[in-house]
Write an enzyme that holds these catalytic residues in place. Structure first.
Site, mmCIF file in Angstrom:
data_model
loop_
_atom_site.group_PDB
_atom_site.id
_atom_site.type_symbol
_atom_site.label_atom_id
_atom_site.label_comp_id
_atom_site.label_asym_id
_atom_site.label_seq_id
_atom_site.Cartn_x
_atom_site.Cartn_y
_atom_site.Cartn_z
ATOM 1 N N TYR A 15 0.988 -1.286 0.112
ATOM 2 C CA TYR A 15 -0.263 0.206 0.043
ATOM 3 C C TYR A 15 0.702 1.520 0.651
ATOM 4 C CZ TYR A 15 -3.409 -3.153 1.487
ATOM 5 O OH TYR A 15 -4.798 -3.985 1.254
ATOM 6 N N HIS A 20 -4.413 6.317 -2.176
ATOM 7 C CA HIS A 20 -4.664 6.237 -0.563
ATOM 8 C C HIS A 20 -4.271 6.166 0.833
ATOM 9 C CE1 HIS A 20 -9.285 5.280 1.211
ATOM 10 N NE2 HIS A 20 -9.244 4.479 1.289
ATOM 11 N N TYR A 64 -5.491 -0.288 9.642
ATOM 12 C CA TYR A 64 -5.988 -0.335 8.424
ATOM 13 C C TYR A 64 -6.922 1.503 8.433
ATOM 14 C CZ TYR A 64 -3.440 -4.232 7.226
ATOM 15 O OH TYR A 64 -2.172 -5.026 6.779
ATOM 16 N N ASN A 66 -10.073 0.898 7.459
ATOM 17 C CA ASN A 66 -11.433 1.522 7.847
ATOM 18 C C ASN A 66 -11.724 1.412 9.032
ATOM 19 O OD1 ASN A 66 -12.183 1.242 5.101
ATOM 20 N ND2 ASN A 66 -12.889 -0.666 4.657
ATOM 21 N N ASP A 91 -7.030 11.571 1.909
ATOM 22 C CA ASP A 91 -6.840 11.610 0.704
ATOM 23 C C ASP A 91 -8.588 12.075 0.066
ATOM 24 O OD1 ASP A 91 -8.515 8.515 -0.629
ATOM 25 O OD2 ASP A 91 -7.874 8.228 1.514
ATOM 26 N N ASN A 112 -14.031 5.922 4.219
ATOM 27 C CA ASN A 112 -14.602 4.675 5.229
ATOM 28 C C ASN A 112 -13.254 5.016 6.885
ATOM 29 O OD1 ASN A 112 -16.912 3.354 3.981
ATOM 30 N ND2 ASN A 112 -15.413 2.702 3.148
#
Length: 187
Positions: A15, A20, A64, A66, A91, A112
């Protein structure tokens, strides 16, 4: 005065260079400019730096995207940080690439990470710095886009925008959200 600055993103090498994770990138730059080094903390990588009498606690949640609210809630309580001293760097696909918008409060806009923070804090009354990543993706492919890597053109245009984001964070701590919005949202 103590401030909690949270950069949203996802942990893991897969990632690291995705859209993101711009929150992580901004905080990495802020820490580097301050000669601060992130260490493992509860629910994330954390470091502390001082600037003109203000203390900035930088947090990159390891929960993470969420579940970012769990980390934010914990560090606000642990640091006894008031909601008005919280700034979340996130973002935003609704803004063109590199556009920076500071807001004192607002909705999650379908993000989220922001949604979970609002849920855990019980309020949307916290500042957020939205970093535009653009929205050039086919309908229904939002997840692929934000979890996709930067284009070469985006990557080359990123350093000055990240530096401006760092200026906004410093101004947030020194001058407050309203004066910082007036100074930077017009640019």
């Amino acid at each position: 005065m103590k401030y909690l600055i949270v950069g949203l993103g996802n942990i893991g090498a897969e990632y690291a260079e995705t859209r993101h994770n711009i929150g992580f990138k901004v905080l990495d730059a802020f820490a580097e400019a301050s000669n601060a080094v992130f260490g493992a903390g509860r629910y994330g990588a954390v470091c502390e730096t001082k600037y003109k009498g203000r203390t900035f606690v930088l947090l990159k949640p390891s929960t993470y995207m969420n579940l970012s609210g769990k980390a934010v809630s914990y560090w606000m309580q642990a640091g006894k940080i008031e909601p008005e001293n919280l700034l979340v760097v996130v973002d935003d696909i609704a803004l063109p690439f590199g556009t920076l918008r500071l807001r004192a409060r607002g909705s999650d806009g379908g993000h989220n990470g922001l949604k979970n923070i609002a849920l855990m804090l019980g309020s949307e009354n916290y500042a957020r710095l939205r970093f535009g990543v653009g929205g050039d993706f086919p309908r229904g492919h939002q997840v692929d886009y934000v979890l996709g890597e930067w284009t070469d053109q985006e990557r080359s245009g990123m350093p000055p925008r990240i530096e401006t984001a760092c200026e906004i964070i410093r101004s947030f701590g020194l001058q407050g959200v309203e004066r910082t919005m007036n100074a930077y949202n017009k640019k």
